[in-house]
Design a protein around this motif. Structure first.
Motif, short mmCIF file in Angstrom:
data_model
loop_
_atom_site.label_atom_id
_atom_site.label_comp_id
_atom_site.label_asym_id
_atom_site.label_seq_id
_atom_site.Cartn_x
_atom_site.Cartn_y
_atom_site.Cartn_z
N ALA A 22 0.78 -1.59 -0.18
CA ALA A 22 0.30 0.13 -0.12
C ALA A 22 1.20 1.16 0.23
O ALA A 22 0.67 2.32 -0.52
N LYS A 23 1.58 1.14 0.89
CA LYS A 23 2.83 2.54 1.30
C LYS A 23 3.32 2.70 -0.42
O LYS A 23 3.53 4.19 -0.70
N LEU A 24 4.07 1.76 -1.45
CA LEU A 24 4.56 1.59 -2.39
C LEU A 24 4.11 2.48 -3.52
O LEU A 24 4.29 3.03 -4.06
N TRP A 25 2.46 1.71 -3.70
CA TRP A 25 1.24 2.66 -4.61
C TRP A 25 1.23 4.29 -3.81
O TRP A 25 0.76 4.55 -5.31
N MET A 26 1.35 4.38 -2.93
CA MET A 26 0.66 5.75 -2.11
C MET A 26 2.01 7.03 -2.64
O MET A 26 1.70 7.45 -3.02
N SER A 27 2.94 5.69 -2.69
CA SER A 27 4.53 6.74 -3.00
C SER A 27 3.87 7.40 -4.50
O SER A 27 4.65 7.95 -5.07
N ARG A 28 2.92 6.51 -4.91
CA ARG A 28 3.75 6.92 -7.24
C ARG A 28 2.22 7.46 -7.07
O ARG A 28 1.86 7.49 -8.48
N GLY A 29 1.59 8.27 -6.40
CA GLY A 29 0.41 9.82 -6.32
C GLY A 29 -0.66 8.66 -6.04
O GLY A 29 -2.02 9.03 -6.12
N TYR A 30 -0.68 7.02 -5.57
CA TYR A 30 -2.58 6.17 -5.53
C TYR A 30 -2.88 6.56 -4.03
O TYR A 30 -2.02 6.80 -3.51
N HIS A 31 -4.05 6.16 -4.46
CA HIS A 31 -5.35 6.10 -3.13
C HIS A 31 -5.54 4.84 -3.10
O HIS A 31 -4.71 3.63 -4.31
N VAL A 32 -5.47 4.00 -1.71
CA VAL A 32 -5.53 2.40 -2.14
C VAL A 32 -6.27 2.35 -0.43
O VAL A 32 -6.71 2.41 0.45
N THR A 33 -6.99 1.38 -1.14
CA THR A 33 -8.33 0.85 -0.15
C THR A 33 -8.85 -0.85 0.01
O THR A 33 -7.78 -1.37 -0.96
N ILE A 34 -8.47 -0.70 1.69
CA ILE A 34 -8.15 -1.87 1.80
C ILE A 34 -9.43 -2.89 2.45
O ILE A 34 -8.83 -2.05 3.68
N LEU A 35 -10.03 -3.63 1.71
CA LEU A 35 -11.24 -4.56 2.47
C LEU A 35 -11.24 -5.75 3.21
O LEU A 35 -10.63 -6.40 2.09
N LEU A 36 -12.49 -6.19 3.67
CA LEU A 36 -12.80 -7.20 4.02
C LEU A 36 -13.78 -7.23 3.54
O LEU A 36 -14.47 -6.52 3.98
#
Length: 208
Positions: free
Chosen positions: A42-56
């Protein structure tokens, strides 16, 4: 773990392609035991300008007739549109009622030891494995095919369908396995959906 290597490669490809959205579905262990890996990605994608949603999530609440809990990792550049939550869930009996028999459809009936376990398993939470343990030693030796796997069970009409392996689930009121079309219906798939092979292994991988 080669499965994580695959996820790594796919995420690298997604980042290289600068996709608008990337989704990864995994079993619930990823939510718990694998959370450090998930958070790192998640941190990797956010460092590239993305939002990250993680859900169950559970497919039941998306309209599927199956109690199927999964983790979703979604990297996205746009807002997510959430589907309407479904709160009424059909039972196994209600799903099967809509599947009309088809001429020439193959029904694998219980024979030998399977027939014995199907008949007796109601006293053991419908578990074939637990029922097998209760059999006299002499009867166990006659059981064709050896000890049943721990997932083998006879379903109940009034239950919500769990995730299952096609070769391990049995019809509630008939001593037989579910037909292919019944399995599709219980997984929320169209009855016309076709698999490229009729071998149990690949079919099980697709339906589980």
């Amino acid at each position: 773990d080669p499965r994580l290597d695959c996820v790594d490669s796919l995420m690298d490809a997604g980042l290289a392609m600068k996709v608008k959205a990337f989704a990864w579905e995994s079993v619930t262990h990823a939510w718990g035991k694998g959370r450090s890996f998930v958070d790192k990605k998640a941190k990797l994608w956010m460092s590239r300008g993305y939002h990250v949603t993680i859900l169950l999530q559970n497919n039941l609440y998306l309209g599927a007739p199956q109690n199927r809990r999964r983790m979703f990792f979604i990297a996205h550049l746009h807002p997510l549109v959430w589907p309407k939550v479904v709160t009424k869930h059909p039972t196994i009996g209600e799903v099967l009622k809509k599947v009309k028999p088809m001429k020439g459809e193959i029904k694998v009936m219980a024979t030998g030891g399977d027939a014995i376990l199907w008949e007796r398993c109601a006293k053991f939470r419908n578990s074939f494995s637990d029922t097998y343990k209760s059999l006299p030693e002499g009867m166990k030796k006659k059981y064709v095919g050896g000890k049943p796997n721990w997932l083998a069970k006879r379903m109940e009409f009034d239950d919500i369908c769990p995730v299952f392996f096609p070769g391990s689930v049995w019809h509630p009121t008939e001593p037989r396995r579910f037909t292919y079309r019944e399995q599709l219906a219980l997984c929320g798939l169209p009855l016309t959906w076709k698999c490229e092979t009729d071998k149990l292994g690949p079919v099980a991988a697709l339906l589980t």
